[in-house]
Design a protein around this motif. Structure first.
Motif, mmCIF file in Angstrom:
data_model
loop_
_atom_site.group_PDB
_atom_site.id
_atom_site.type_symbol
_atom_site.label_atom_id
_atom_site.label_comp_id
_atom_site.label_asym_id
_atom_site.label_seq_id
_atom_site.Cartn_x
_atom_site.Cartn_y
_atom_site.Cartn_z
ATOM 1 N N MET A 171 0.734 -1.193 -0.279
ATOM 2 C CA MET A 171 -0.046 0.295 0.142
ATOM 3 C C MET A 171 1.107 0.995 0.330
ATOM 4 O O MET A 171 0.468 1.915 -0.593
ATOM 5 N N MET A 172 1.985 1.226 0.790
ATOM 6 C CA MET A 172 3.142 2.797 0.711
ATOM 7 C C MET A 172 3.559 2.484 -0.643
ATOM 8 O O MET A 172 3.231 3.338 -0.779
ATOM 9 N N ILE A 173 3.789 1.842 -1.310
ATOM 10 C CA ILE A 173 4.479 1.576 -2.876
ATOM 11 C C ILE A 173 3.243 2.297 -3.678
ATOM 12 O O ILE A 173 3.853 3.180 -4.289
ATOM 13 N N THR A 174 2.314 1.899 -3.898
ATOM 14 C CA THR A 174 0.868 2.625 -4.860
ATOM 15 C C THR A 174 0.467 3.798 -3.730
ATOM 16 O O THR A 174 0.629 5.040 -4.910
ATOM 17 N N HIS A 175 0.165 4.017 -2.283
ATOM 18 C CA HIS A 175 -0.315 5.468 -2.196
ATOM 19 C C HIS A 175 0.848 6.276 -2.144
ATOM 20 O O HIS A 175 0.521 7.869 -3.208
ATOM 21 N N HIS A 176 2.611 6.146 -2.047
ATOM 22 C CA HIS A 176 3.246 6.870 -2.427
ATOM 23 C C HIS A 176 4.431 7.445 -3.830
ATOM 24 O O HIS A 176 4.264 8.346 -3.967
ATOM 25 N N THR A 177 3.903 6.549 -4.169
ATOM 26 C CA THR A 177 4.362 6.523 -6.747
ATOM 27 C C THR A 177 3.090 7.018 -6.503
ATOM 28 O O THR A 177 3.854 8.089 -7.119
ATOM 29 N N ARG A 178 1.842 6.952 -6.576
ATOM 30 C CA ARG A 178 1.132 8.366 -6.733
ATOM 31 C C ARG A 178 1.384 9.670 -6.525
ATOM 32 O O ARG A 178 0.882 10.455 -7.342
#
Length: 182
Positions: A81-88
């Motif tokens: 989730m961190m990867i997805t949210h912070h990439t966005r």
């Protein structure tokens, strides 16, 4: 008079060599890549974007480590989730910065890279415990930064980004605090 002119030319030539390298990392250190705008300004809007970028990049990097090193399903789900949210969030911030002519850093801050190095050396439950600690500290730091920036920022678009991001960061902090530690 000739002596003064000669001294002025020498000083100008010396500054042309020293100032860019000093701004990029110190006298005698050649620039390693593009200099971020934050390295040459005290503009609060730019500084906020730079620190938010370093935070996003650190979250992505440490969470990639968690996907490699953790066997805990809750930690791995949180990391994804961190990867997805912070990439966005970083893609949005990159667009915002580009629209303002701001060049952002391309790596986490030095302290965040050191934390990443520490995490790299750990495994198992020791990794999970340290990852949780890093996530809590990182999200608390950026939450404090957002709150401070929202009281002093000037750029409406950057302030809107901060306002939109604040509840997500608060949610990430709450979720990090609830991560299991074995």
């Amino acid at each position: 008079m000739l002596n003064r002119t000669l001294h002025a030319r020498i000083l100008t030539a010396a500054l042309a060599v020293v100032v860019p390298t000093a701004l990029a990392g110190g006298v005698g250190t050649p620039p390693m890549g593009p200099v971020s705008t934050a390295q040459v300004t005290n503009n609060s809007d730019v500084l906020f974007m730079e620190v938010a970028t370093m935070s996003n990049l650190a979250e992505i990097a440490t969470s990639r480590l968690a996907l490699q090193k953790s066997s805990n399903a809750a930690v791995r789900a949180y990391a994804q989730m961190m990867i997805t949210h912070h990439t966005r969030a970083q893609a949005e911030l990159n667009q915002l910065a580009a629209s303002k002519g701001v060049t952002l850093t391309d790596k986490p801050g030095a302290d965040q890279r050191l934390q990443g190095n520490k995490l790299s050396a750990l495994s198992g439950s020791a990794f999970d415990a340290e990852y949780k600690k890093v996530q809590i500290q990182g999200h608390q730091m950026i939450l404090n930064l957002i709150q401070t920036y929202r009281s002093i920022g000037k750029d409406p678009a950057t302030l809107a980004y901060a306002a939109k991001t604040q509840p997500v960061v608060q949610m990430h902090l709450t979720q990090a605090q609830a991560l299991p530690v074995q």
